[in-house]
Design a protein around this motif. Structure first.
Motif, PDB file in Angstrom:
ATOM      1  N   ASN A  67      72.593  -2.862 -43.882  1.00 41.41           N
ATOM      2  CA  ASN A  67      73.541  -2.419 -43.380  1.00 41.41           C
ATOM      3  C   ASN A  67      73.312  -1.559 -42.063  1.00 41.41           C
ATOM      4  O   ASN A  67      72.002  -1.002 -42.162  1.00 41.41           O
ATOM      5  CB  ASN A  67      74.842  -1.541 -43.989  1.00 41.41           C
ATOM      6  N   GLU A  72      78.278  -2.799 -40.235  1.00 36.21           N
ATOM      7  CA  GLU A  72      77.836  -4.393 -40.246  1.00 36.21           C
ATOM      8  C   GLU A  72      76.810  -4.569 -41.093  1.00 36.21           C
ATOM      9  O   GLU A  72      75.918  -3.892 -41.369  1.00 36.21           O
ATOM     10  CB  GLU A  72      77.146  -4.938 -38.936  1.00 36.21           C
ATOM     11  N   MET A  74      74.323  -7.120 -43.294  1.00 32.85           N
ATOM     12  CA  MET A  74      73.635  -8.571 -43.255  1.00 32.85           C
ATOM     13  C   MET A  74      72.937  -8.775 -44.603  1.00 32.85           C
ATOM     14  O   MET A  74      72.414  -7.898 -45.520  1.00 32.85           O
ATOM     15  CB  MET A  74      72.263  -7.941 -42.212  1.00 32.85           C
ATOM     16  N   SER A  76      69.880 -11.158 -46.204  1.00 34.89           N
ATOM     17  CA  SER A  76      68.851 -12.092 -46.287  1.00 34.89           C
ATOM     18  C   SER A  76      68.020 -12.429 -47.756  1.00 34.89           C
ATOM     19  O   SER A  76      68.788 -12.038 -48.504  1.00 34.89           O
ATOM     20  CB  SER A  76      67.645 -11.308 -45.343  1.00 34.89           C
ATOM     21  N   SER A 139      68.705 -14.856 -42.031  1.00 34.60           N
ATOM     22  CA  SER A 139      69.339 -13.496 -42.112  1.00 34.60           C
ATOM     23  C   SER A 139      70.717 -13.946 -41.518  1.00 34.60           C
ATOM     24  O   SER A 139      70.642 -14.316 -40.288  1.00 34.60           O
ATOM     25  CB  SER A 139      68.654 -12.529 -41.405  1.00 34.60           C
ATOM     26  N   ARG A 140      71.894 -13.350 -41.856  1.00 29.87           N
ATOM     27  CA  ARG A 140      73.093 -13.698 -41.245  1.00 29.87           C
ATOM     28  C   ARG A 140      74.183 -12.373 -41.626  1.00 29.87           C
ATOM     29  O   ARG A 140      73.870 -11.976 -42.548  1.00 29.87           O
ATOM     30  CB  ARG A 140      73.834 -15.009 -41.563  1.00 29.87           C
ATOM     31  N   PRO A 141      75.054 -12.090 -40.923  1.00 32.23           N
ATOM     32  CA  PRO A 141      76.134 -11.183 -41.107  1.00 32.23           C
ATOM     33  C   PRO A 141      76.995 -11.762 -42.313  1.00 32.23           C
ATOM     34  O   PRO A 141      77.178 -12.933 -42.338  1.00 32.23           O
ATOM     35  CB  PRO A 141      76.843 -11.022 -39.849  1.00 32.23           C
TER      36      PRO A 141
END
Length: 324
Positions: A67, A72, A74, A76, A139-141
């Motif tokens: 974070n 936000e 994330m 991965s 990797s993505r939120p």
């Protein structure tokens, strides 16, 4: 000295004592740049991180959740596929995929939207001793339950069940991985707390709560909440108290000065340090406190400037210009 000035002096003394006491507390909580111990910002669920599944060439999925200060989060990670699984499902031709099935976060809501995580192409390493294939997750939120605008009392929740699968024709084939690990590596200001059952994760007082809600989550299910550390809340409080100094000064002095400008600059610095600059005009609850401080300083300064101007005009009319 009038009673008003004495009260202001006592208030300023108490404020300074509070600032120093808070500073000593935060200093004692500091551990090599961390607010508290390093372990307080990390947690895990699922298979223990020390598992030797990867070394033995077994199927393994490792997720990593991080974070930032703006709330936000994330995701991965990586996946290890054994030679047996690779050949059985022909993963050289079938694209491996990952979906995150959300756990119920409220008794009145049934989640239906799945989060898809892209798995990069598998890199075969079948000539090695463990004879496995390896791939990174893109990797993505991820969407968490919580509101960043409640800073610094913002809390977040996230619960999910990860499922690896591939599509064969019109059929979705799920892979059963026994070794699934989630590592939560939060920033310096957060503390992750694992939730072990639905009642603890939802955390709502509701007549719909049943005994089965206290049943432990499955091995592949992971739920946790993230809260601000107490030491960080003290840091925010100290910065807000520092902004009270020009506010006290504008009440103490008989003539207005640069108190409004000092408050404005101070608020800009504190706001940028804590949550960063304003983006897309998104306001936090703390911004209304900043606005109230500016209005108060500006109002008092303006009233004192008007009173000073009025006294000067009266002095000019009476001919007492020598005192001005």
């Amino acid at each position: 000295m009038g009673p008003g000035k004495k009260i202001l002096g006592l208030t300023a003394l108490l404020l300074m004592l509070t600032l120093w006491a808070g500073y000593i507390y935060v200093f004692n909580e500091n551990r090599g740049g961390q607010l508290g111990g390093v372990g307080e910002s990390t947690a895990w669920c699922g298979t223990p991180p020390s598992s030797d599944a990867a070394l033995l060439g077994k199927d393994q999925l490792t997720l990593r959740i991080t974070n930032n200060l703006r709330g936000e989060f994330m995701l991965s990670g990586a996946v290890v596929v054994s030679e047996r699984t690779f050949n059985r499902y022909d993963l050289g031709r079938n694209e491996l995929r990952l979906r995150l099935e959300p756990l119920q976060w409220s008794y009145g809501v049934t989640p239906i939207f799945l989060e898809q995580v892209k798995v990069l192409p598998l890199s075969r390493n079948l000539a090695s001793t463990d004879k496995s294939a390896f791939a990174q997750l893109e990797s993505r939120p991820i969407g968490v339950q919580g509101r960043v605008t409640e800073f610094p009392f913002d809390t977040y929740r996230y619960g999910y069940k990860p499922v690896l699968y591939y599509v064969k024709g019109n059929e979705r084939v799920d892979l059963r991985f026994k070794n699934i690990t989630t590592l939560m590596e939060m920033s310096n200001t957060f503390t992750p707390i694992q939730k072990y059952n639905r009642a603890d994760y939802i955390n709502e007082k509701n007549v719909m709560v049943r005994d089965e809600d206290y049943k432990a989550y499955g091995h592949h299910e992971c739920a946790f909440s993230v809260e601000r550390k107490g030491a960080f809340k003290v840091v925010v409080l100290l910065m807000l108290l520092v902004l009270c100094l020009p506010l006290l000064l504008v009440f103490y002095r008989d003539e207005p000065g640069i108190d409004f400008l000092a408050t404005l600059v101070g608020i800009g610095v504190v706001r940028t340090v804590l949550v960063g600059p304003v983006q897309d005009f998104q306001l936090y609850n703390i911004d209304f406190l900043f606005g109230a401080a500016l209005l108060l300083v500006g109002t008092v300064s303006l009233i004192k400037a008007m009173r000073l101007h009025s006294r000067r005009e009266m002095a000019l009319r009476s001919g007492e210009t020598s005192t001005w």
